[in-house]
Design a protein around this motif. Structure first.
Motif, mmCIF file in Angstrom:
data_model
loop_
_atom_site.group_PDB
_atom_site.id
_atom_site.type_symbol
_atom_site.label_atom_id
_atom_site.label_comp_id
_atom_site.label_asym_id
_atom_site.label_seq_id
_atom_site.Cartn_x
_atom_site.Cartn_y
_atom_site.Cartn_z
ATOM 1 N N THR A 154 -7.316 -3.517 -3.676
ATOM 2 C CA THR A 154 -7.118 -2.246 -4.389
ATOM 3 C C THR A 154 -7.679 -2.368 -5.803
ATOM 4 O O THR A 154 -7.469 -3.379 -6.485
ATOM 5 C CB THR A 154 -5.621 -1.906 -4.465
ATOM 6 O OG1 THR A 154 -4.906 -3.047 -4.927
ATOM 7 C CG2 THR A 154 -5.073 -1.499 -3.103
ATOM 8 N N ASN A 194 -7.653 -3.677 2.247
ATOM 9 C CA ASN A 194 -6.433 -3.674 1.438
ATOM 10 C C ASN A 194 -6.546 -4.396 0.100
ATOM 11 O O ASN A 194 -5.536 -4.719 -0.515
ATOM 12 C CB ASN A 194 -5.212 -4.166 2.226
ATOM 13 C CG ASN A 194 -4.647 -3.068 3.112
ATOM 14 O OD1 ASN A 194 -5.142 -1.927 3.092
ATOM 15 N ND2 ASN A 194 -3.620 -3.375 3.876
ATOM 16 N N ILE A 232 0.845 -1.204 0.000
ATOM 17 C CA ILE A 232 0.000 0.000 0.000
ATOM 18 C C ILE A 232 0.878 1.250 0.000
ATOM 19 O O ILE A 232 0.616 2.220 -0.714
ATOM 20 C CB ILE A 232 -0.950 0.002 1.225
ATOM 21 C CG1 ILE A 232 -1.954 -1.148 1.140
ATOM 22 C CG2 ILE A 232 -1.668 1.352 1.360
ATOM 23 C CD1 ILE A 232 -2.993 -1.062 0.040
ATOM 24 N N ARG A 263 -8.405 1.918 -2.341
ATOM 25 C CA ARG A 263 -8.202 0.710 -1.556
ATOM 26 C C ARG A 263 -9.365 0.576 -0.584
ATOM 27 O O ARG A 263 -9.973 1.575 -0.172
ATOM 28 C CB ARG A 263 -6.870 0.738 -0.806
ATOM 29 C CG ARG A 263 -6.848 1.594 0.427
ATOM 30 C CD ARG A 263 -5.553 1.329 1.202
ATOM 31 N NE ARG A 263 -5.442 2.227 2.328
ATOM 32 C CZ ARG A 263 -5.387 1.822 3.606
ATOM 33 N NH1 ARG A 263 -5.444 0.541 3.905
ATOM 34 N NH2 ARG A 263 -5.282 2.693 4.582
#
Lengths: 402, 402
Positions: free
Chosen positions: B349, B347, B163, B370
């Motif tokens: 995306t 998380n 990320i 995300r």
């Protein structure tokens, strides 16, 4: 928007059909984006979804099949009648349920081609194992034949217009290489050199805009010059390092690659020793280029030159180059290496890149050339040598490294 | 040179082996360059020649097999022991006689894996129909299983470090989009805009250099805005035209794509009408993002918004995004579309790109986001709207269009 006269496309199609006939292929499924472009003019970054051009030996026009949203692009960039542009719905895209080849098999059956000899480009990046499985499943009465490189071999001799585009690509390559060399200074980052190359490569010249090359600029510096296909990083150049730069100018999808090695300040003893040998070998090969010589014979000039100095490295020396899409600007046909018996003919074009990579360093000095009536002619003009660059050009003037 | 802690790579390998066990796969042949990178760190533009990572369920380390000259790059960029890096000679490269899969089959037999359940990535660009044929021929006692997207699905939930890289890619994307918009002026050429984008995308920021994105910047202007995957040309912008720009920032191979539409001067009546609808639909989807919602449900927010205005377009709205190599930055797993039942988890995306293409014009306004613990978070900061650009910004000051 066509890059060539429609007659040139039709000539290409005719030659392709002759090759199909010789190979007993009635229907050719063209999945290589460069081959699709060569025959139809189609030019778009849509090859990440299955698509193809269908050439039927007894039909005057090819058929384009691709994603629904790409049909407009096919209408804009090709000479194919709109009726021959067949889109599939978006639910076929990267789905675990539907596969574009199921759609294509169905179309082939509907238009009466389901029981013919069908040629497929078996080792092309855009013809996956699954694509082939689905086609075989959907067309149980067809006979499949390997038509890998069939169109690529039609492409091997360039027309005058193709050579013209390559000359324009060469001008872009020269300018991009100058920009690259200029930016190789102590304290600059590899990515800044890559950015300078890209800016020049893509903006092109005032007269012709640049196209994206099929391979990114390859930039190796410091300890990495022995690892030829690494790309750039954020590392900063240091004095005494060498930098290997391989890039291509690209115009209307035609490539002219060139590689040079730059030493930032005084070259290492190794580089000083090896560079003249590479140039000598390169010159020996280039001097031998003329119609009638084979690729394998060319390689021997390099081999013998290196042997004189006690160096033996078996690697491909070069390859046919021209039209291309990622991931390769090489045409996958003739290679300059011992076992290749391709006979040189006028307007064949090659990238001669007799690189030497050792465990901890490497050198690349290359030339792209075309075969002429009596010899050969290189495309780019940048001096054929190791380039020694002043590491701190602006220091005396009190300036900063830009 | 590893982009991640070695423990992160080992965790990825363990998860992959769990998936292999569930699918009854003992040996996994990984040919997708993004998957190779994900497991081993390998990062080089060498995928135009056959190569792979072999994961054996009861062996601690993967094996890298590739071209001789690329073995150095594998040693430099991966965490694999040198003994597990196995190069094949250069005569296997693009040859009509030798195929790298023959070499690989032989190695698999030698190390006692020739009679196992072998998973292959059937629909990956770098696993061709011929590659599969040669493997089956060379390993008659193996049982082949389709392992397409096995590693891609392991990739679908990003780690904190991934990320972080995407946030840096987003910064690059924002800056590249600003540079693009700035260069869209009457009289400038499309290729100059592409060059400006590239320069920013590749040089990156002062803190982190940019990487090459898996797709080139897509630039459509004038009559071509309805043809989404065309690339730039030499044509010059005119007043009143619109320009569609899709690009990605890329850092350490992680992508954050973003698209915007720019009107050069006063927007057309069509654009003025459609732009607020696209933004409304986009907002409706983004507001609905949270763990537990499915991709199919997300799509309905867009669908219902458009229906209100009498527009019906069935197309994929978006896709899982992250690590990638050409030709695609999409991960080929979850798609935001009606028939996709993937449940959003923190998380994950996505690139949400609900574009509308009509016959003679199109609009793209997109966001990468995300999934967070409680909702969603977009990556880039550029205003979510149609951008109206002054066509002659320097005229009053007597300057020139740069």
């Amino acid at each position: 928007m066509l890059a060539f006269d429609i007659l040139e496309y039709q000539k290409r199609l005719t030659k392709t059909k002759q090759q199909m006939a010789e190979s007993g292929i009635e229907v050719l499924l063209v999945t290589d984006p460069a081959n699709m472009n060569y025959i139809s003019g189609y030019d778009a970054w849509s090859f990440y979804v299955h698509q193809m051009l269908i050439i039927i030996i007894d039909e005057p026009q090819p058929i384009w099949i691709g994603r629904y949203q790409d049909a407009n692009g096919a209408k804009i960039t090709t000479w194919i009648y709109n009726e021959n542009i067949i889109p599939f719905p978006d639910y076929y895209v990267q789905s675990s349920i539907y596969h574009p080849m199921d759609f294509i098999a169905e179309i082939l059956k509907q238009i009466g081609q389901g029981n013919r000899n069908i040629g497929v480009e078996m080792d092309n990046y855009y013809f996956t194992a699954k694509a082939y499985e689905r086609l075989k499943y959907g067309l149980p009465n067809a006979t499949f034949k390997n038509a890998d490189l069939l169109v690529n071999y039609v492409r091997i001799i360039k027309s005058e217009q193709e050579i013209e585009y390559m000359k324009q690509a060469a001008e872009i390559a020269d300018q991009a290489m100058y920009k690259a060399v200029e930016s190789v200074r102590v304290g600059n980052r590899e990515c800044d050199t890559a950015a300078a190359i890209y800016h020049q490569m893509i903006s092109g010249t005032d007269d012709y805009g640049g196209d994206y090359p099929a391979i990114v600029p390859l930039l190796l510096s410091g300890d990495n010059t022995g690892a030829p296909h690494l790309t750039w990083s954020e590392r900063k150049y240091k004095e005494g390092e060498s930098v290997v730069i391989e890039l291509a100018g690209c115009y209307k999808r035609y490539h002219v690659p060139v590689a040079r090695t730059v030493s930032i300040g005084k070259p290492s003893i190794q580089l000083e020793k090896i560079a003249p040998i590479v140039v000598e070998g390169l010159n020996a090969v280039l001097d031998a280029v003329k119609p009638g010589v084979t690729c394998g014979e060319l390689e021997r000039y390099w081999y013998n030159c290196l042997k004189k100095y006690g160096i033996e490295k078996e690697a491909r020396l070069g390859y046919s180059v021209g039209l291309g899409y990622p991931p390769d600007w090489g045409e996958h046909t003739a290679s300059i290496r011992a076992e290749d018996s391709t006979v040189l003919q006028p307007n064949m074009t090659f990238h001669l890149i007799p690189a030497l990579w050792f465990d901890d360093y490497g050198i690349e000095i290359s030339e792209s050339f075309r075969v002429t009536k009596n010899g050969g002619e290189t495309f780019t003009k940048i001096p054929r040598d190791l380039i020694v660059q002043d590491p701190f050009p602006f220091q005396e003037k009190g300036g900063i490294i830009s």
